[in-house]
Scaffold this motif. Structure first.
Motif, mmCIF file in Angstrom:
data_model
loop_
_atom_site.group_PDB
_atom_site.id
_atom_site.type_symbol
_atom_site.label_atom_id
_atom_site.label_comp_id
_atom_site.label_asym_id
_atom_site.label_seq_id
_atom_site.Cartn_x
_atom_site.Cartn_y
_atom_site.Cartn_z
ATOM 1 N N MET A 1 47.852 42.090 41.046
ATOM 2 C CA MET A 1 47.443 42.379 40.170
ATOM 3 C C MET A 1 46.072 41.900 40.344
ATOM 4 S SD MET A 1 47.950 38.606 38.339
ATOM 5 C CE MET A 1 49.520 38.719 37.588
ATOM 6 N N LYS A 2 45.091 42.549 39.647
ATOM 7 C CA LYS A 2 43.612 42.791 39.321
ATOM 8 C C LYS A 2 43.461 41.279 38.395
ATOM 9 C CE LYS A 2 39.844 44.249 40.799
ATOM 10 N NZ LYS A 2 38.835 43.507 41.139
ATOM 11 N N GLY A 3 42.569 40.541 39.328
ATOM 12 C CA GLY A 3 42.043 39.534 38.309
ATOM 13 C C GLY A 3 40.651 39.314 38.427
ATOM 14 N N GLN A 4 40.068 38.731 37.766
ATOM 15 C CA GLN A 4 38.372 38.106 37.834
ATOM 16 C C GLN A 4 37.210 37.943 38.393
ATOM 17 O OE1 GLN A 4 37.536 35.530 34.606
ATOM 18 N NE2 GLN A 4 36.772 37.262 33.245
ATOM 19 N N ASN A 5 36.348 38.539 38.954
ATOM 20 C CA ASN A 5 35.642 38.478 40.013
ATOM 21 C C ASN A 5 34.351 36.834 39.695
ATOM 22 O OD1 ASN A 5 35.763 40.091 42.526
ATOM 23 N ND2 ASN A 5 35.154 41.058 40.934
ATOM 24 N N VAL A 6 34.514 35.831 39.756
ATOM 25 C CA VAL A 6 34.305 34.780 39.195
ATOM 26 C C VAL A 6 33.132 34.283 40.327
ATOM 27 C CG1 VAL A 6 34.545 32.876 38.606
ATOM 28 C CG2 VAL A 6 36.274 34.050 37.976
ATOM 29 N N GLY A 7 32.525 33.569 39.947
ATOM 30 C CA GLY A 7 31.705 32.651 40.773
ATOM 31 C C GLY A 7 30.927 31.706 40.660
ATOM 32 N N TYR A 8 30.615 30.460 41.631
ATOM 33 C CA TYR A 8 30.379 29.474 41.432
ATOM 34 C C TYR A 8 29.040 29.299 42.561
ATOM 35 C CZ TYR A 8 30.202 24.415 42.486
ATOM 36 O OH TYR A 8 29.074 22.975 41.636
ATOM 37 N N VAL A 9 27.823 28.605 41.592
ATOM 38 C CA VAL A 9 26.711 28.410 42.591
ATOM 39 C C VAL A 9 26.774 26.931 41.902
ATOM 40 C CG1 VAL A 9 24.625 29.513 42.032
ATOM 41 C CG2 VAL A 9 25.223 30.980 41.604
ATOM 42 N N ARG A 10 26.018 26.406 43.116
ATOM 43 C CA ARG A 10 25.155 25.055 42.771
ATOM 44 C C ARG A 10 23.491 25.256 43.715
ATOM 45 N NH1 ARG A 10 24.824 20.954 45.992
ATOM 46 N NH2 ARG A 10 25.001 22.062 47.897
ATOM 47 N N VAL A 11 22.562 24.222 43.238
ATOM 48 C CA VAL A 11 21.817 24.096 44.066
ATOM 49 C C VAL A 11 21.772 22.066 44.109
ATOM 50 C CG1 VAL A 11 20.698 26.215 43.112
ATOM 51 C CG2 VAL A 11 20.438 24.277 41.600
ATOM 52 N N SER A 12 21.123 21.852 44.517
ATOM 53 C CA SER A 12 20.653 20.202 44.850
ATOM 54 C C SER A 12 20.140 19.556 43.472
ATOM 55 C CB SER A 12 20.206 19.802 45.661
ATOM 56 O OG SER A 12 21.115 20.196 46.936
ATOM 57 N N ALA B 1 28.761 41.985 42.017
ATOM 58 C CA ALA B 1 29.290 41.889 41.012
ATOM 59 C C ALA B 1 30.437 40.938 39.835
ATOM 60 C CB ALA B 1 30.018 43.555 40.113
ATOM 61 N N LEU B 2 30.155 40.010 39.644
ATOM 62 C CA LEU B 2 31.013 39.242 38.926
ATOM 63 C C LEU B 2 31.145 39.152 37.481
ATOM 64 C CD1 LEU B 2 28.508 36.441 40.253
ATOM 65 C CD2 LEU B 2 31.051 37.148 41.751
ATOM 66 N N ASP B 3 32.544 38.649 36.810
ATOM 67 C CA ASP B 3 32.897 38.743 35.333
ATOM 68 C C ASP B 3 32.159 37.539 35.038
ATOM 69 O OD1 ASP B 3 34.727 41.326 35.836
ATOM 70 O OD2 ASP B 3 36.013 40.186 36.829
ATOM 71 N N ARG B 4 32.517 36.050 35.419
ATOM 72 C CA ARG B 4 31.918 35.203 35.148
ATOM 73 C C ARG B 4 31.646 34.298 36.577
ATOM 74 N NH1 ARG B 4 34.767 30.976 31.674
ATOM 75 N NH2 ARG B 4 33.695 29.396 30.476
ATOM 76 N N VAL B 5 30.591 33.455 36.094
ATOM 77 C CA VAL B 5 29.636 32.601 36.731
ATOM 78 C C VAL B 5 29.924 31.101 36.234
ATOM 79 C CG1 VAL B 5 27.316 32.205 38.020
ATOM 80 C CG2 VAL B 5 28.371 34.319 37.775
ATOM 81 N N PHE B 6 29.696 30.347 36.671
ATOM 82 C CA PHE B 6 30.019 28.955 36.975
ATOM 83 C C PHE B 6 28.514 27.770 37.557
ATOM 84 C CE2 PHE B 6 33.931 30.069 35.469
ATOM 85 C CZ PHE B 6 34.564 29.102 34.614
#
Length: 185
Positions: A1-12, A26-31
């Motif tokens: 099953m092919k899903g999304q490429n999701v990114g999580y980014v955090r800075v302080s 390559a990301l479909d969505r970034v948080f």
């Protein structure tokens, strides 16, 4: 099953730049969260974890961007892989997926998480030592006073005379909480 490429980014902090994380992925969505890693209240991480579904891949720059400590890291990874989500850490070159879980993978996760937690502890210790040294040298710490001693006396006197506190705060360019601290001191 092919899903999304999701990114999580955090800075302080809000002044830090998020652009160096997950470059060329390559990301479909970034948080994105702009909060300290020690902060349990990271709304975008919560949104990200709720968003992820079976078949998705979570892309994270490094382990310390995702978790606050080793226990937190293990819980997040276990919950995600149990849901069928793959987690990729780029700095550490690690990928965790439910189908390929291995004792070596678990050991690497625990070791790297422990090192990140240890590093955070050392940073806090050095920071505390630096503060103590500065205090011992008589250096004043914290933000500079908002008002001079004369202005503070004026504000207190005007409050005692019944002047409106909101108007006083605006007039002196301070917040109401700051005004209340001045009155209480």
């Amino acid at each position: 099953m092919k899903g999304q490429n999701v990114g999580y980014v955090r800075v302080s902090s809000t002044s830090q730049n998020t652009e160096r994380q997950l470059v060329d992925v390559a990301l479909d969505r970034v948080f994105t969260d702009k909060a300290s890693g020690k902060d349990a209240n990271r709304p975008e991480l919560s949104n990200c974890l709720e968003h992820l579904r079976e078949g998705d891949v979570l892309h994270v720059h490094s382990i310390d961007r995702l978790a606050r400590n080793l226990k937190d890291l293990q819980t997040i990874i276990e919950n995600l892989t149990r849901k069928g989500v793959t987690v990729k850490f780029y700095k550490e070159h690690l990928t965790f997926e439910a189908a390929a879980a291995s004792p070596m993978q678990t050991l690497m996760l625990q070791m790297l998480g422990a090192f990140a937690e240890f590093e955070r502890t050392l940073i806090k210790e050095r920071q505390r030592e630096g503060i103590e040294a500065a205090k011992a040298q008589g250096k004043k710490l914290g933000a500079p006073a908002k008002l001079t001693a004369e202005q503070t006396a004026e504000v207190k006197a005007r409050v005692e005379q019944g002047d409106d506190k909101s108007k006083l705060a605006k007039e002196y360019g301070i917040s109401r909480p700051t005004l209340y601290k001045l009155i209480a001191a």
